[in-house]
Motif scaffolding. Structure first.
Motif, PDB file in Angstrom:
ATOM      1  N   GLN A  52       1.771   2.955   9.004  1.00 59.04           N
ATOM      2  CA  GLN A  52       2.241   3.625   7.804  1.00 59.04           C
ATOM      3  C   GLN A  52       3.598   4.264   8.082  1.00 59.04           C
ATOM      4  O   GLN A  52       3.811   4.834   9.155  1.00 59.04           O
ATOM      5  N   ALA A  82      -5.965  -1.792   8.540  1.00 59.58           N
ATOM      6  CA  ALA A  82      -4.970  -0.734   8.600  1.00 59.58           C
ATOM      7  C   ALA A  82      -3.718  -1.203   9.327  1.00 59.58           C
ATOM      8  O   ALA A  82      -3.785  -1.818  10.381  1.00 59.58           O
ATOM      9  N   ASP A  83      -2.588  -0.909   8.750  1.00 54.75           N
ATOM     10  CA  ASP A  83      -1.307  -1.252   9.352  1.00 54.75           C
ATOM     11  C   ASP A  83      -0.508   0.023   9.538  1.00 54.75           C
ATOM     12  O   ASP A  83      -0.877   1.088   9.030  1.00 54.75           O
ATOM     13  N   GLY A 130      -1.982  -6.400   3.623  1.00 54.28           N
ATOM     14  CA  GLY A 130      -2.711  -6.672   2.405  1.00 54.28           C
ATOM     15  C   GLY A 130      -4.195  -6.740   2.623  1.00 54.28           C
ATOM     16  O   GLY A 130      -4.697  -6.361   3.669  1.00 54.28           O
ATOM     17  N   SER A 131      -4.902  -7.218   1.662  1.00 56.18           N
ATOM     18  CA  SER A 131      -6.353  -7.246   1.681  1.00 56.18           C
ATOM     19  C   SER A 131      -6.888  -8.001   2.890  1.00 56.18           C
ATOM     20  O   SER A 131      -6.420  -9.078   3.216  1.00 56.18           O
ATOM     21  N   PHE A 153       0.419   5.769  -0.186  1.00 55.49           N
ATOM     22  CA  PHE A 153      -0.542   6.839   0.079  1.00 55.49           C
ATOM     23  C   PHE A 153       0.087   8.200  -0.219  1.00 55.49           C
ATOM     24  O   PHE A 153       1.285   8.388  -0.025  1.00 55.49           O
ATOM     25  N   TYR A 208      -3.377   0.196  -3.444  1.00 52.91           N
ATOM     26  CA  TYR A 208      -3.170  -1.040  -2.695  1.00 52.91           C
ATOM     27  C   TYR A 208      -2.506  -2.121  -3.536  1.00 52.91           C
ATOM     28  O   TYR A 208      -2.299  -3.245  -3.073  1.00 52.91           O
ATOM     29  N   ASN A 252       0.824  -1.208   0.000  1.00 53.29           N
ATOM     30  CA  ASN A 252       0.000   0.000   0.000  1.00 53.29           C
ATOM     31  C   ASN A 252       0.859   1.261   0.000  1.00 53.29           C
ATOM     32  O   ASN A 252       1.872   1.331   0.709  1.00 53.29           O
ATOM     33  N   PHE A 265      -4.740   6.785  -2.687  1.00 54.02           N
ATOM     34  CA  PHE A 265      -3.914   5.684  -2.246  1.00 54.02           C
ATOM     35  C   PHE A 265      -3.966   4.541  -3.247  1.00 54.02           C
ATOM     36  O   PHE A 265      -4.833   4.519  -4.131  1.00 54.02           O
TER      37      PHE A 265
END
Lengths: 116, 109
Positions: free
Chosen positions: A105, A102-103, A97-98, A33, A50, A31, A48
């Motif tokens: 950033q 949210a991880d 990933g999908s 952004f 992905y 991802n 953003f």
């Protein structure tokens, strides 16, 4: 250690010019952004991505477009720069990933763009 | 849609005093919450996230689902804590984070 780099720290452009801001990350993150950072408004998401060639609009996409041809590189394009696009632009990347949500950033140093 | 509110734009404290930065969120699901910090002339970086339950640089933050808050606290502020702090919220199944407007903290000697 994740490294996110942005092509310029400072940029001055004229109204109507086409502007390219580039961002590169070296940790194989899925991802990426683009935000703009303005005093009193915090960080606002522009676009953003992905996955390669995939993009989604954020909260303020008007006047901007993006390109992600390679996984490590995410470009922000101002088709015709205007004075109200004078701002600090931050790029970020994250791993998740999908379906994983949210991880964390990781941010680049920012590009301060001035449009005259 | 989720929203993050940081009610204080500016916060000034004396060195050695406790500091608390407020963060409230609106989200109906189970949130992922983060605090990011930006020191002068440095990039924005993660300070802590609630899922890790770590104390970083003496800061802690507790998720209060009843009050929908994730306030950041430090018992004894240091001059090097002077920075801009952002609270951020991630929704389940989403890649994005929603950021608050930020709080500028100044720690005076």
């Amino acid at each position: 250690d994740v490294k996110v780099t942005q092509s310029s720290r400072y940029l001055v452009k004229r109204t109507g010019e086409k502007v390219f801001l580039e961002c590169v990350q070296d940790m194989d993150h899925e991802n990426m952004f683009w935000y703009r950072q303005d005093p009193g408004l915090g960080l606002r998401l522009i676009y953003f991505s992905y996955d390669v060639k995939m993009k989604e609009k954020g909260d303020i996409p008007e006047g901007y477009s993006v390109s992600r041809e390679k996984k490590e590189r995410f470009s922000l394009i101002l088709e015709s720069a205007s004075t109200n696009q004078t701002s600090m632009y931050l790029c970020a990347s994250s791993l998740a990933g999908s379906g994983q949500g949210a991880d964390t950033q990781y941010f680049g140093p920012g590009t301060r763009l001035t449009v005259l | 849609a989720q929203r993050v509110t940081q009610p204080e734009k500016l916060l000034s404290v004396f060195k050695g005093a406790p500091v608390e930065l407020k963060c409230n969120y609106s989200y109906s699901g189970s949130p992922e919450l983060f605090w990011y910090v930006q020191y002068s002339r440095q990039r924005l970086q993660l300070l802590l996230r609630h899922i890790s339950r770590e104390s970083i640089k003496g800061f802690t933050a507790d998720l209060n689902k009843g009050e929908t808050s994730f306030h950041l606290k430090k018992p004894f502020a240091q001059e090097e804590d002077s920075a801009m702090y952002y609270c951020a919220l991630g929704a389940l199944g989403d890649y994005k984070l929603s950021f608050g407007a930020g709080t500028t903290v100044t720690v005076r000697a």
